[in-house]
Enzyme design. Structure first.
Site: not given
Ligand code: GLA
Length: 378
Positions: A32-33, A120-121, A169
Protein backbone atom coordinates in the site's frame (compact mmCIF):
# COMPACT_ATOMS: atom_id res chain seq x y z
CA UNK A 1 -0.84 -25.21 -20.83
CA UNK A 2 0.76 -24.20 -24.14
CA UNK A 3 -0.54 -27.27 -26.00
CA UNK A 4 -4.02 -26.85 -24.56
CA UNK A 5 -4.15 -23.25 -25.71
CA UNK A 6 -2.82 -24.15 -29.16
CA UNK A 7 -5.32 -27.00 -29.60
CA UNK A 8 -8.22 -24.83 -28.54
CA UNK A 9 -7.12 -22.00 -30.79
CA UNK A 10 -7.00 -24.28 -33.79
CA UNK A 11 -10.40 -25.74 -32.93
CA UNK A 12 -12.01 -22.38 -32.29
CA UNK A 13 -10.51 -20.27 -35.05
CA UNK A 14 -9.05 -22.79 -37.52
CA UNK A 15 -5.62 -21.11 -37.65
CA UNK A 16 -2.51 -20.56 -35.52
CA UNK A 17 -1.43 -17.43 -33.71
CA UNK A 18 1.51 -16.08 -31.73
CA UNK A 19 1.96 -16.91 -28.04
CA UNK A 20 2.59 -14.33 -25.32
CA UNK A 21 2.78 -14.62 -21.54
CA UNK A 22 3.06 -12.46 -18.46
CA UNK A 23 3.49 -13.28 -14.81
CA UNK A 24 1.88 -12.85 -11.43
CA UNK A 25 4.00 -11.32 -8.68
CA UNK A 26 5.10 -11.52 -5.11
CA UNK A 27 6.11 -8.52 -3.04
CA UNK A 28 8.77 -8.97 -0.37
CA UNK A 29 7.86 -5.72 1.35
CA UNK A 30 6.23 -2.35 0.64
CA UNK A 31 2.47 -2.80 0.78
CA UNK A 32 0.00 0.00 0.00
CA UNK A 33 2.94 2.30 -0.60
CA UNK A 34 2.67 2.44 -4.40
CA UNK A 35 -0.32 4.81 -4.58
CA UNK A 36 1.34 6.86 -1.86
CA UNK A 37 4.39 7.59 -4.03
CA UNK A 38 6.55 5.28 -1.90
CA UNK A 39 8.71 2.24 -2.59
CA UNK A 40 7.76 -1.35 -3.38
CA UNK A 41 9.91 -4.45 -3.72
CA UNK A 42 8.18 -7.04 -5.92
CA UNK A 43 9.31 -9.77 -8.30
CA UNK A 44 7.53 -11.65 -11.09
CA UNK A 45 6.91 -15.36 -10.45
CA UNK A 46 6.68 -18.62 -12.35
CA UNK A 47 2.87 -18.46 -12.39
CA UNK A 48 1.56 -16.72 -15.46
CA UNK A 49 -1.17 -16.03 -17.99
CA UNK A 50 -0.54 -17.21 -21.54
CA UNK A 51 -2.46 -16.13 -24.65
CA UNK A 52 -2.36 -17.10 -28.28
CA UNK A 53 -3.31 -14.23 -30.55
CA UNK A 54 -3.92 -13.76 -34.25
CA UNK A 55 -5.14 -10.78 -36.28
CA UNK A 56 -8.58 -11.63 -37.70
CA UNK A 57 -9.15 -8.91 -40.30
CA UNK A 58 -12.37 -7.64 -38.65
CA UNK A 59 -13.02 -4.84 -36.18
CA UNK A 60 -13.92 -7.33 -33.44
CA UNK A 61 -12.00 -9.05 -30.70
CA UNK A 62 -13.02 -12.67 -30.16
CA UNK A 63 -11.82 -14.13 -26.86
CA UNK A 64 -12.02 -17.58 -25.41
CA UNK A 65 -11.06 -18.18 -21.79
CA UNK A 66 -9.93 -21.76 -21.45
CA UNK A 67 -10.06 -21.82 -17.66
CA UNK A 68 -13.61 -20.53 -17.52
CA UNK A 69 -14.75 -22.23 -20.72
CA UNK A 70 -16.30 -18.92 -21.69
CA UNK A 71 -16.41 -16.97 -24.94
CA UNK A 72 -16.88 -13.26 -25.52
CA UNK A 73 -16.85 -10.93 -28.51
CA UNK A 74 -16.53 -7.17 -28.45
CA UNK A 75 -15.74 -4.19 -30.66
CA UNK A 76 -12.99 -1.68 -30.05
CA UNK A 77 -15.04 1.45 -29.42
CA UNK A 78 -15.75 2.79 -25.94
CA UNK A 79 -19.43 1.84 -26.19
CA UNK A 80 -18.51 -1.79 -26.97
CA UNK A 81 -17.49 -2.62 -23.37
CA UNK A 82 -18.46 -6.22 -22.55
CA UNK A 83 -20.52 -7.07 -19.47
CA UNK A 84 -18.31 -9.96 -18.39
CA UNK A 85 -15.78 -8.79 -15.83
CA UNK A 86 -13.02 -11.09 -17.12
CA UNK A 87 -13.36 -9.75 -20.66
CA UNK A 88 -13.26 -6.15 -19.45
CA UNK A 89 -9.59 -6.61 -18.54
CA UNK A 90 -8.79 -7.30 -22.20
CA UNK A 91 -11.21 -4.68 -23.51
CA UNK A 92 -9.66 -2.13 -21.12
CA UNK A 93 -6.15 -2.88 -22.37
CA UNK A 94 -7.31 -2.39 -25.98
CA UNK A 95 -9.00 0.89 -25.14
CA UNK A 96 -6.11 2.24 -23.07
CA UNK A 97 -3.70 1.39 -25.90
CA UNK A 98 -5.92 3.22 -28.39
CA UNK A 99 -6.31 6.22 -26.03
CA UNK A 100 -2.52 6.53 -26.01
CA UNK A 101 -2.45 6.75 -29.79
CA UNK A 102 -1.60 3.08 -30.28
CA UNK A 103 -3.13 0.86 -32.95
CA UNK A 104 -5.35 -2.10 -32.14
CA UNK A 105 -7.14 -4.13 -34.81
CA UNK A 106 -9.53 -7.02 -34.47
CA UNK A 107 -7.93 -10.23 -33.19
CA UNK A 108 -8.75 -13.73 -32.03
CA UNK A 109 -7.36 -15.05 -28.79
CA UNK A 110 -7.44 -18.01 -26.45
CA UNK A 111 -5.92 -17.59 -23.01
CA UNK A 112 -5.33 -19.58 -19.83
CA UNK A 113 -3.32 -19.22 -16.65
CA UNK A 114 -1.95 -20.82 -13.52
CA UNK A 115 -1.88 -17.76 -11.25
CA UNK A 116 -4.26 -18.72 -8.44
CA UNK A 117 -7.25 -16.35 -8.58
CA UNK A 118 -8.05 -14.19 -5.59
CA UNK A 119 -4.81 -15.18 -3.82
CA UNK A 120 -3.21 -11.75 -4.01
CA UNK A 121 -0.74 -12.81 -6.72
CA UNK A 122 -2.05 -10.31 -9.26
CA UNK A 123 -3.68 -12.58 -11.79
CA UNK A 124 -5.43 -9.53 -13.22
CA UNK A 125 -2.16 -7.63 -13.72
CA UNK A 126 -0.72 -10.71 -15.42
CA UNK A 127 -3.68 -10.75 -17.81
CA UNK A 128 -3.43 -7.03 -18.52
CA UNK A 129 0.32 -7.09 -19.00
CA UNK A 130 0.15 -10.10 -21.29
CA UNK A 131 -2.25 -8.29 -23.62
CA UNK A 132 -0.57 -4.87 -23.30
CA UNK A 133 2.73 -6.47 -24.29
CA UNK A 134 1.14 -8.51 -27.09
CA UNK A 135 -0.75 -5.58 -28.67
CA UNK A 136 2.44 -3.54 -28.58
CA UNK A 137 4.32 -6.31 -30.35
CA UNK A 138 1.62 -7.14 -32.89
CA UNK A 139 0.34 -3.71 -33.84
CA UNK A 140 2.77 -1.06 -32.61
CA UNK A 141 6.26 -2.31 -33.48
CA UNK A 142 7.03 -2.30 -29.73
CA UNK A 143 7.10 1.50 -29.77
CA UNK A 144 5.13 1.90 -26.54
CA UNK A 145 7.68 1.88 -23.73
CA UNK A 146 7.50 -0.59 -20.88
CA UNK A 147 6.32 1.86 -18.23
CA UNK A 148 3.49 2.90 -20.50
CA UNK A 149 2.55 -0.79 -20.86
CA UNK A 150 2.36 -1.04 -17.07
CA UNK A 151 0.25 2.13 -16.98
CA UNK A 152 -2.09 0.71 -19.62
CA UNK A 153 -2.78 -2.16 -17.19
CA UNK A 154 -3.18 0.18 -14.23
CA UNK A 155 -5.58 2.46 -16.14
CA UNK A 156 -7.56 -0.61 -17.16
CA UNK A 157 -8.13 -1.34 -13.46
CA UNK A 158 -9.10 2.28 -12.78
CA UNK A 159 -11.35 2.87 -15.78
CA UNK A 160 -12.87 -0.53 -16.55
CA UNK A 161 -12.61 -2.66 -13.41
CA UNK A 162 -13.29 -0.29 -10.51
CA UNK A 163 -10.01 -0.78 -8.61
CA UNK A 164 -8.06 2.39 -7.92
CA UNK A 165 -4.78 0.47 -7.67
CA UNK A 166 -1.18 1.65 -7.72
CA UNK A 167 1.45 0.66 -10.29
CA UNK A 168 3.20 -2.17 -8.44
CA UNK A 169 1.48 -5.23 -9.89
CA UNK A 170 1.61 -4.20 -13.54
CA UNK A 171 5.17 -2.94 -13.12
CA UNK A 172 6.27 -6.28 -11.66
CA UNK A 173 4.47 -8.22 -14.37
CA UNK A 174 5.98 -6.20 -17.22
CA UNK A 175 9.50 -5.66 -15.84
CA UNK A 176 10.03 -8.96 -14.00
CA UNK A 177 13.45 -10.58 -14.38
CA UNK A 178 14.51 -14.08 -13.42
CA UNK A 179 16.05 -14.36 -9.92
CA UNK A 180 15.63 -10.63 -9.23
CA UNK A 181 13.44 -8.54 -7.01
CA UNK A 182 12.94 -4.95 -8.08
CA UNK A 183 12.86 -1.89 -5.92
CA UNK A 184 10.61 0.66 -7.55
CA UNK A 185 10.30 4.26 -6.48
CA UNK A 186 6.66 4.78 -7.38
CA UNK A 187 7.06 8.54 -7.58
CA UNK A 188 10.05 8.83 -9.92
CA UNK A 189 9.57 5.34 -11.41
CA UNK A 190 13.30 4.74 -10.90
CA UNK A 191 13.92 1.08 -10.35
CA UNK A 192 16.74 -1.20 -9.47
CA UNK A 193 17.11 -4.96 -9.82
CA UNK A 194 18.30 -6.87 -6.72
CA UNK A 195 19.50 -10.44 -7.32
CA UNK A 196 17.62 -12.52 -4.76
CA UNK A 197 19.26 -15.76 -3.62
CA UNK A 198 18.51 -16.13 0.08
CA UNK A 199 21.14 -18.82 0.84
CA UNK A 200 19.81 -21.24 3.44
CA UNK A 201 16.26 -19.84 3.31
CA UNK A 202 13.09 -20.60 1.39
CA UNK A 203 10.38 -18.22 0.35
CA UNK A 204 6.97 -19.84 0.54
CA UNK A 205 3.42 -18.57 0.28
CA UNK A 206 0.55 -19.97 2.28
CA UNK A 207 -2.80 -19.32 0.68
CA UNK A 208 -5.55 -19.01 3.27
CA UNK A 209 -8.05 -19.49 0.43
CA UNK A 210 -10.06 -16.62 1.83
CA UNK A 211 -10.92 -14.96 -1.48
CA UNK A 212 -9.27 -11.65 -1.92
CA UNK A 213 -11.42 -9.53 -4.20
CA UNK A 214 -10.38 -5.93 -4.63
CA UNK A 215 -13.33 -4.89 -6.79
CA UNK A 216 -15.85 -3.31 -4.40
CA UNK A 217 -13.50 -3.99 -1.50
CA UNK A 218 -12.42 -1.36 1.01
CA UNK A 219 -9.17 -1.09 -0.98
CA UNK A 220 -10.30 2.17 -2.59
CA UNK A 221 -11.28 3.46 0.87
CA UNK A 222 -7.73 2.91 2.14
CA UNK A 223 -6.43 5.01 -0.69
CA UNK A 224 -8.95 7.76 0.07
CA UNK A 225 -7.83 7.84 3.72
CA UNK A 226 -4.22 8.38 2.63
CA UNK A 227 -5.22 11.08 0.18
CA UNK A 228 -7.18 12.93 2.87
CA UNK A 229 -4.18 12.96 5.20
CA UNK A 230 -1.82 14.03 2.40
CA UNK A 231 -4.18 16.90 1.53
CA UNK A 232 -4.22 18.08 5.15
CA UNK A 233 -0.42 18.00 5.14
CA UNK A 234 -0.48 20.05 1.94
CA UNK A 235 1.17 17.26 -0.06
CA UNK A 236 0.27 15.30 -3.19
CA UNK A 237 1.04 11.97 -1.55
CA UNK A 238 2.35 10.67 1.78
CA UNK A 239 5.78 10.07 0.24
CA UNK A 240 7.53 12.82 2.18
CA UNK A 241 5.34 12.66 5.29
CA UNK A 242 7.02 11.91 8.63
CA UNK A 243 5.71 10.75 12.01
CA UNK A 244 6.30 14.27 13.37
CA UNK A 245 4.25 15.87 10.62
CA UNK A 246 1.50 13.37 11.24
CA UNK A 247 1.54 14.05 14.98
CA UNK A 248 1.13 17.77 14.22
CA UNK A 249 -2.18 17.18 12.42
CA UNK A 250 -3.41 14.53 14.84
CA UNK A 251 -6.51 16.52 15.81
CA UNK A 252 -7.37 17.37 12.20
CA UNK A 253 -7.70 13.79 10.95
CA UNK A 254 -9.95 10.94 12.04
CA UNK A 255 -8.41 8.24 14.19
CA UNK A 256 -8.84 5.81 11.33
CA UNK A 257 -7.07 8.02 8.78
CA UNK A 258 -4.33 8.68 11.31
CA UNK A 259 -3.64 4.97 11.69
CA UNK A 260 -3.68 4.40 7.92
CA UNK A 261 -1.08 7.13 7.43
CA UNK A 262 1.00 5.88 10.36
CA UNK A 263 1.29 2.50 8.66
CA UNK A 264 2.30 4.03 5.31
CA UNK A 265 5.02 6.19 6.87
CA UNK A 266 6.56 3.15 8.57
CA UNK A 267 6.22 0.96 5.51
CA UNK A 268 8.07 3.33 3.17
CA UNK A 269 11.09 3.18 5.41
CA UNK A 270 10.91 -0.59 5.86
CA UNK A 271 11.38 -1.14 2.11
CA UNK A 272 14.65 0.80 2.22
CA UNK A 273 15.73 -1.00 5.39
CA UNK A 274 15.04 -4.39 3.82
CA UNK A 275 17.03 -3.52 0.69
CA UNK A 276 20.01 -2.47 2.84
CA UNK A 277 19.70 -5.60 4.94
CA UNK A 278 19.61 -7.81 1.85
CA UNK A 279 22.83 -6.27 0.59
CA UNK A 280 24.44 -7.27 3.89
CA UNK A 281 22.86 -10.74 3.76
CA UNK A 282 21.09 -9.86 7.01
CA UNK A 283 17.94 -11.95 6.74
CA UNK A 284 17.05 -11.52 10.40
CA UNK A 285 16.40 -7.83 9.78
CA UNK A 286 14.46 -8.64 6.61
CA UNK A 287 12.30 -11.00 8.63
CA UNK A 288 11.75 -8.58 11.49
CA UNK A 289 10.56 -5.93 9.04
CA UNK A 290 8.15 -8.44 7.50
CA UNK A 291 6.56 -9.09 10.90
CA UNK A 292 6.31 -5.35 11.52
CA UNK A 293 4.54 -4.96 8.19
CA UNK A 294 2.10 -7.68 9.13
CA UNK A 295 1.29 -6.02 12.44
CA UNK A 296 0.81 -2.67 10.74
CA UNK A 297 -1.39 -4.11 8.00
CA UNK A 298 -3.45 -5.94 10.57
CA UNK A 299 -3.85 -3.31 13.30
CA UNK A 300 -3.39 0.08 11.62
CA UNK A 301 -4.31 -0.54 8.00
CA UNK A 302 -6.89 -3.20 8.86
CA UNK A 303 -6.59 -5.24 5.67
CA UNK A 304 -5.91 -8.60 7.31
CA UNK A 305 -8.42 -11.21 8.37
CA UNK A 306 -8.61 -13.82 11.12
CA UNK A 307 -7.18 -16.60 8.96
CA UNK A 308 -4.15 -14.57 7.88
CA UNK A 309 -3.45 -13.41 11.41
CA UNK A 310 -3.59 -17.03 12.47
CA UNK A 311 -1.09 -18.10 9.80
CA UNK A 312 1.16 -15.30 10.97
CA UNK A 313 0.91 -16.50 14.60
CA UNK A 314 1.79 -20.04 13.56
CA UNK A 315 4.82 -18.72 11.67
CA UNK A 316 6.03 -16.95 14.81
CA UNK A 317 5.53 -20.09 16.90
CA UNK A 318 7.55 -22.12 14.38
CA UNK A 319 10.47 -19.69 14.44
CA UNK A 320 9.91 -18.55 10.86
CA UNK A 321 12.30 -15.68 10.11
CA UNK A 322 9.71 -13.39 8.51
CA UNK A 323 6.02 -13.67 7.71
CA UNK A 324 3.32 -11.29 6.66
CA UNK A 325 0.16 -10.85 4.69
CA UNK A 326 1.02 -10.12 1.06
CA UNK A 327 -0.62 -7.85 -1.51
CA UNK A 328 -3.74 -5.76 -1.12
CA UNK A 329 -5.12 -7.86 1.73
CA UNK A 330 -8.66 -8.88 2.65
CA UNK A 331 -7.67 -12.54 2.15
CA UNK A 332 -5.14 -14.32 -0.01
CA UNK A 333 -1.65 -15.38 1.09
CA UNK A 334 1.03 -14.86 3.64
CA UNK A 335 4.60 -14.66 2.38
CA UNK A 336 7.13 -16.45 4.57
CA UNK A 337 10.91 -16.38 4.71
CA UNK A 338 11.87 -19.64 6.40
CA UNK A 339 15.21 -21.18 7.29
CA UNK A 340 15.58 -24.38 5.30
CA UNK A 341 15.90 -26.54 8.43
CA UNK A 342 12.61 -25.19 9.80
CA UNK A 343 10.66 -25.45 6.57
CA UNK A 344 9.23 -28.97 6.89
CA UNK A 345 8.09 -28.45 10.45
CA UNK A 346 6.53 -25.09 9.60
CA UNK A 347 4.56 -26.44 6.65
CA UNK A 348 3.36 -29.51 8.57
CA UNK A 349 2.36 -27.44 11.62
CA UNK A 350 0.61 -24.76 9.57
CA UNK A 351 -1.38 -27.38 7.65
CA UNK A 352 -2.39 -29.27 10.75
CA UNK A 353 -3.33 -26.30 12.93
CA UNK A 354 -5.08 -24.34 10.19
CA UNK A 355 -7.05 -27.40 9.17
CA UNK A 356 -8.10 -28.06 12.77
CA UNK A 357 -9.35 -24.48 13.09
CA UNK A 358 -10.80 -23.70 9.66
CA UNK A 359 -11.59 -27.10 8.17
CA UNK A 360 -9.15 -26.93 5.27
CA UNK A 361 -5.40 -26.78 4.80
CA UNK A 362 -3.73 -23.65 3.46
CA UNK A 363 -2.39 -24.14 -0.04
CA UNK A 364 1.41 -24.20 -0.13
CA UNK A 365 2.75 -22.19 -3.06
CA UNK A 366 6.47 -22.34 -3.74
CA UNK A 367 7.47 -19.58 -6.09
CA UNK A 368 10.45 -19.05 -8.35
CA UNK A 369 11.31 -15.47 -9.26
CA UNK A 370 10.95 -15.35 -13.03
CA UNK A 371 10.72 -13.21 -16.14
CA UNK A 372 7.76 -10.92 -16.77
CA UNK A 373 5.95 -10.13 -20.06
CA UNK A 374 7.34 -11.97 -23.06
CA UNK A 375 6.73 -13.53 -26.42
CA UNK A 376 6.73 -17.30 -26.08
CA UNK A 377 9.01 -18.85 -28.64
CA UNK A 378 8.12 -22.41 -29.59
C1 GLA B 1 -2.93 -4.46 -4.84
C2 GLA B 1 -2.80 -3.29 -5.80
C3 GLA B 1 -1.39 -2.70 -5.78
C4 GLA B 1 -0.92 -2.42 -4.36
C5 GLA B 1 -1.18 -3.62 -3.46
C6 GLA B 1 -0.88 -3.32 -2.02
O1 GLA B 1 -2.15 -5.54 -5.28
O2 GLA B 1 -3.12 -3.68 -7.11
O3 GLA B 1 -1.33 -1.55 -6.58
O4 GLA B 1 -1.50 -1.26 -3.85
O5 GLA B 1 -2.51 -4.07 -3.54
O6 GLA B 1 0.48 -3.10 -1.84
Amino acid sequence: MKEKIQNQFKKQFGTDGVLYASSGRINLIGEHTDYNGGFVFPGAIDKYIMAEINVNGTDKVRVYSLDMDAYCEFGLKEEDAPQEQWARYIFGVCRETIKRGGTVKGFDTVFAGNVPLGAGLSSSAALESCFAFALNDMFNENKIDKFELAKIGQSTEHNYCGVNCGIMDQFASVFGKKDCLMRLDCRSLEHEYFPFHPEGYKLVLLNSKVKHELVDSPYNKRRESCERVAAILGMDTLRDATYTMLADVRDKVSDEDYRRARFVIGEKQRVLDVCDALERGDYETVGRCMYETHDGLSRDYEVSCEELDYLNDVARECGVTGSRIMGGGFGGCTINLVKEDRYDNFIATAKEKFNAKYGHEPEVINVIISDGARKVID
